[in-house]
Design a protein around this motif. Structure first.
Motif, PDB file in Angstrom:
ATOM      1  N   ARG A 378       9.378  -1.514  -0.452  1.00 44.31           N
ATOM      2  CA  ARG A 378       8.837  -2.866  -0.582  1.00 44.31           C
ATOM      3  C   ARG A 378       7.326  -2.876  -0.708  1.00 44.31           C
ATOM      4  O   ARG A 378       6.770  -3.608  -1.530  1.00 44.31           O
ATOM      5  CB  ARG A 378       9.275  -3.710   0.618  1.00 44.31           C
ATOM      6  CG  ARG A 378       8.840  -5.157   0.559  1.00 44.31           C
ATOM      7  CD  ARG A 378       9.401  -5.926   1.730  1.00 44.31           C
ATOM      8  NE  ARG A 378      10.857  -5.864   1.749  1.00 44.31           N
ATOM      9  CZ  ARG A 378      11.601  -6.427   2.700  1.00 44.31           C
ATOM     10  NH1 ARG A 378      11.038  -7.045   3.705  1.00 44.31           N
ATOM     11  NH2 ARG A 378      12.920  -6.329   2.638  1.00 44.31           N
ATOM     12  N   ARG A 379       6.650  -2.084   0.070  1.00 41.63           N
ATOM     13  CA  ARG A 379       5.186  -2.115   0.060  1.00 41.63           C
ATOM     14  C   ARG A 379       4.630  -1.609  -1.266  1.00 41.63           C
ATOM     15  O   ARG A 379       3.752  -2.226  -1.862  1.00 41.63           O
ATOM     16  CB  ARG A 379       4.648  -1.292   1.218  1.00 41.63           C
ATOM     17  CG  ARG A 379       4.977  -1.881   2.595  1.00 41.63           C
ATOM     18  CD  ARG A 379       4.368  -1.047   3.703  1.00 41.63           C
ATOM     19  NE  ARG A 379       4.655  -1.618   5.018  1.00 41.63           N
ATOM     20  CZ  ARG A 379       4.272  -1.084   6.173  1.00 41.63           C
ATOM     21  NH1 ARG A 379       3.591   0.066   6.165  1.00 41.63           N
ATOM     22  NH2 ARG A 379       4.573  -1.668   7.318  1.00 41.63           N
ATOM     23  N   LYS A 381       6.211  -1.443  -4.097  1.00 41.73           N
ATOM     24  CA  LYS A 381       6.632  -2.389  -5.140  1.00 41.73           C
ATOM     25  C   LYS A 381       5.713  -3.591  -5.193  1.00 41.73           C
ATOM     26  O   LYS A 381       5.325  -4.048  -6.288  1.00 41.73           O
ATOM     27  CB  LYS A 381       8.073  -2.814  -4.888  1.00 41.73           C
ATOM     28  CG  LYS A 381       8.642  -3.760  -5.946  1.00 41.73           C
ATOM     29  CD  LYS A 381       8.585  -5.233  -5.508  1.00 41.73           C
ATOM     30  CE  LYS A 381       9.465  -5.459  -4.310  1.00 41.73           C
ATOM     31  NZ  LYS A 381       9.444  -6.900  -3.896  1.00 41.73           N
ATOM     32  N   ASN A 382       5.342  -4.135  -4.056  1.00 43.91           N
ATOM     33  CA  ASN A 382       4.466  -5.309  -4.039  1.00 43.91           C
ATOM     34  C   ASN A 382       3.071  -4.974  -4.581  1.00 43.91           C
ATOM     35  O   ASN A 382       2.452  -5.800  -5.265  1.00 43.91           O
ATOM     36  CB  ASN A 382       4.368  -5.861  -2.620  1.00 43.91           C
ATOM     37  CG  ASN A 382       5.671  -6.475  -2.148  1.00 43.91           C
ATOM     38  OD1 ASN A 382       6.507  -6.878  -2.945  1.00 43.91           O
ATOM     39  ND2 ASN A 382       5.862  -6.550  -0.837  1.00 43.91           N
ATOM     40  N   LEU A 416       9.105 -11.158  -6.521  1.00 38.88           N
ATOM     41  CA  LEU A 416       8.186 -11.610  -5.474  1.00 38.88           C
ATOM     42  C   LEU A 416       8.917 -11.763  -4.147  1.00 38.88           C
ATOM     43  O   LEU A 416      10.073 -12.196  -4.109  1.00 38.88           O
ATOM     44  CB  LEU A 416       7.551 -12.945  -5.872  1.00 38.88           C
ATOM     45  CG  LEU A 416       6.514 -12.891  -6.998  1.00 38.88           C
ATOM     46  CD1 LEU A 416       6.071 -14.297  -7.371  1.00 38.88           C
ATOM     47  CD2 LEU A 416       5.312 -12.046  -6.589  1.00 38.88           C
ATOM     48  N   PRO A 417       8.262 -11.447  -3.029  1.00 38.72           N
ATOM     49  CA  PRO A 417       8.915 -11.594  -1.719  1.00 38.72           C
ATOM     50  C   PRO A 417       9.182 -13.058  -1.395  1.00 38.72           C
ATOM     51  O   PRO A 417       8.403 -13.949  -1.742  1.00 38.72           O
ATOM     52  CB  PRO A 417       7.899 -10.985  -0.745  1.00 38.72           C
ATOM     53  CG  PRO A 417       6.976 -10.174  -1.590  1.00 38.72           C
ATOM     54  CD  PRO A 417       6.927 -10.827  -2.931  1.00 38.72           C
TER      55      PRO A 417
END
Length: 472
Positions: A378-379, A381-382, A416-417
Motif C-alpha cells: 500500500r505505501r 503504491k500510494n 486511491l485509498p
C-alpha cells in the motif's frame, strides 16, 4: 556331583539365580514403558497433524467464505467508483464544451471524414453511432446536446443507472463517427464509458444517494414517502425510443444481436429491478438482484483496475524499447514541438537542464513499469500513484494535453485509498457549506428586512436604529 541341580522339593524346573531374575525384569518393564511412550507420542503427533490440517482447512474455508460474502454482499469501492464516474463524465463534458465551436468540423457533417465514408466503416466493423441515423446539422446538434446533457447528469449522479447507458451512447456516437479525431485519452474514455454501465457508481456523492437518504430519514420519522414516478416515466420514454429505432432498423444486429441485444437487455434489467422493488411480495427477488448487481459491479471494477495497469505496463515496456528513452532524451523533443508547447518559455526552462530531462525520462519508465507490481504494497503504491498523478498534471500544463491528463487521473482514481477519499469528501462538504453560508449572508445584506408600520403607541417609545439583516 550327582546332586548338582537336584531340587529337594520335587520341582523339576530349572533353577534361576537371583542375579539373573533381578536383571531381566527391569529391562522388560523399561522396554514396555518406552513402547507405550512412543505409542503415545506418535498418537499425539498424528492427532496434532490432524488438528493442524483441520485448522488450515478451516481457515481456508473461512477465508473463502468471507471473500464470497464480501463480493456478493456489497458493491466494493463505492468512493472509487464515484470518483471514476465524476472524473470521466466531467472530462468528457469539459471536452465537449471546449470543442463546441468546432463540433461540426470534428464530428459533424463538415468534417474531413464524410458521412459516406463513416457509413461504409460502420457497415464493416458494426460499431454503434447514432449519428449514422440521419445526415444533417439538425440531427447532429440533437445528438451533441444529448451527449452534453447525459455527461452533466451522470457527473451529478442523477439516475446513474440510466445516465451511464446514455453517457455511453453519447461517447460512442461521437467517437465512432470520426475515428481519426481521438487520442489516448479518448480511447480511455471510450473503454471506461462501457465499463461504467456495469458499475453501481451512484452509491455516494450523487443525487441518487441524497434522494434515497432523504426517503430513508422520512420513513424513520414515520412520514409517508410516495412511489418514484420519474424513474418509470424515464424508462417508458427510453423504451419507446428504443422500439422506434429497432423497428426502423437503425441499430445494427451483428453477432448475437449486437448492440440491439445489449440495449434491450439493459432496458429489461432496469424494468425487472423496478418491478421487484415495487410489486415483489417478498424481499427474496430484490436480494437476488442485489447479489447479481454486486457481482457485476465488483467484476467491472476489477476490469477497470486491470485496464489501468495494462495501460501503464504496455506504455512502460514499449518505452524501454525506444532508443530515445534508453539514452534519456525522449522528454526533451516534445518540449520543442510547436503543437505541444503552449508555454514556450516554460518548455525552454525545463529543457535547459539535461539532468532534469534524464531524471524525468528514466523516472517515467520506472514508475510505469513498476506500478502494477506495487499494488500489494500500500505505501509504495500510494507513492507511485501520487507520482503518476503529478506527472499527468505537469503534462496537462507543459504539453497542453489537459483532457488526456484528466482521463488518466480519473483512471488512476480507482487506486486511491478510501480514507483519503472520505477526507476529500469532507473537505468538499465543508467548502460547499461555507460557500452557501457566505451566499446566504450576502443575500441577507442585499435584501434588508422591511420595517413594520409605526403605530401611535410606538411613537412615544425611544427610537432604535434600523437593523440590516437578522439580529444576533
Amino acid at each position: 556331583m550327582s546332586d548338582l541341580g537336584h531340587d529337594p522339593t520335587g520341582n523339576h524346573e530349572p533353577t534361576r539365580t537371583p542375579g539373573h531374575h533381578q536383571a531381566s525384569a527391569p529391562d522388560h518393564h523399561h522396554a514396555s514403558s518406552l513402547s507405550r511412550d512412543r505409542t503415545r507420542t506418535l498418537g499425539r503427533e498424528r492427532l496434532a497433524g490432524r488438528i493442524s490440517r483441520f485448522d488450515r482447512r478451516h481457515r481456508v474455508d473461512r477465508t473463502l467464505a468471507h471473500a464470497i460474502t464480501r463480493v456478493t454482499g456489497e458493491a466494493l469501492g463505492p468512493y472509487q467508483s464515484a470518483m471514476i464516474r465524476i472524473g470521466f463524465a466531467g472530462t468528457w463534458l469539459l471536452f465537449l464544451l471546449r470543442e463546441f465551436p468546432h463540433r461540426e468540423e470534428m464530428y459533424g457533417p463538415d468534417g474531413p471524414w464524410s458521412w459516406d465514408l463513416a457509413q461504409q466503416l460502420i457497415a464493416s466493423n458494426h460499431a454503434f453511432t447514432a449519428l449514422m441515423w440521419a445526415d444533417g446539422q439538425v440531427w447532429f446538434g440533437i445528438v451533441y446536446a444529448f451527449a452534453v446533457l447525459s455527461s452533466l447528469l451522470l457527473m451529478l449522479g442523477w439516475r446513474t443507472r440510466t445516465m451511464s447507458v446514455l453517457f455511453m451512447i453519447g461517447v460512442l456516437s461521437l467517437q465512432n463517427r470520426s475515428i481519426f479525431m481521438g487520442d489516448g485519452g479518448d480511447n480511455v474514455i471510450h473503454l471506461m464509458a462501457i465499463y461504467l454501465v456495469l458499475t453501481r457508481c451512484g452509491q455516494v456523492w450523487s443525487l441518487d444517494e441524497r434522494r434515497e437518504r432523504r426517503a430513508r430519514d422520512a420513513r424513520a420519522r414515520g412520514e409517508w414517502v410516495g412511489p418514484d414516478r420519474a424513474g418509470p416515466a424515464l424508462w417508458t420514454v427510453l423504451g419507446l425510443v428504443l422500439a422506434a429505432a429497432t423497428l426502423a432498423g437503425k441499430i445494427d444486429g451483428g453477432f448475437l444481436g449486437g448492440w440491439r441485444t445489449i440495449y434491450w437487455g439493459l432496458w429489461a434489467v432496469q424494468g425487472l429491478w423496478w418491478l421487484a422493488g415495487r410489486y415483489g411480495r417478498s424481499v427474496q427477488p430484490r436480494i437476488l438482484l442485489d447479489v447479481v448487481a454486486n457481482l457485476v459491479h465488483n467484476a467491472a471494477l476489477f476490469v477497470i483496475m486491470a485496464e489501468a495497469c495494462l495501460i501503464y505496463a504496455t506504455a512502460g515496456w514499449y518505452k524501454i524499447q525506444g532508443s530515445r528513452w534508453q539514452d534519456g532524451t525522449a522528454v526533451y523533443y516534445p518540449l520543442h514541438l510547436d503543437y505541444f508547447s503552449p508555454w514556450p518559455a516554460l518548455s525552454d526552462l525545463l529543457s535547459a537542464s539535461g539532468t532534469l530531462m534524464l531524471l524525468v525520462t528514466y523516472g517515467t519508465v520506472i514508475v510505469q513499469v513498476a506500478f502494477p507490481f506495487t499494488l500489494f504494497n500500500r505505501r509504495v503504491k500510494n507513492v507511485l500513484l501520487a507520482a503518476m498523478m503529478t506527472e499527468h498534471a505537469v503534462i496537462a500544463v507543459v504539453l497542453g494535453l489537459p483532457f488526456f491528463s484528466l482521463a488518466m487521473i480519473a483512471a488512476d482514481a480507482v487506486f486511491l485509498p478510501t480514507s483519503f477519499l472520505r477526507r476529500m469528501g469532507g473537505w468538499a462538504a465543508r467548502a460547499r457549506g461555507g460557500l452557501f453560508s457566505r451566499l446566504g449572508r450576502a443575500r441577507t445584506v442585499r435584501g434588508p428586512r422591511k420595517e413594520p408600520p409605526r403605530t401611535p403607541e410606538a411613537a412615544g417609545t425611544t427610537a432604535e436604529p434600523p437593523h440590516v439583516g437578522f439580529t444576533a
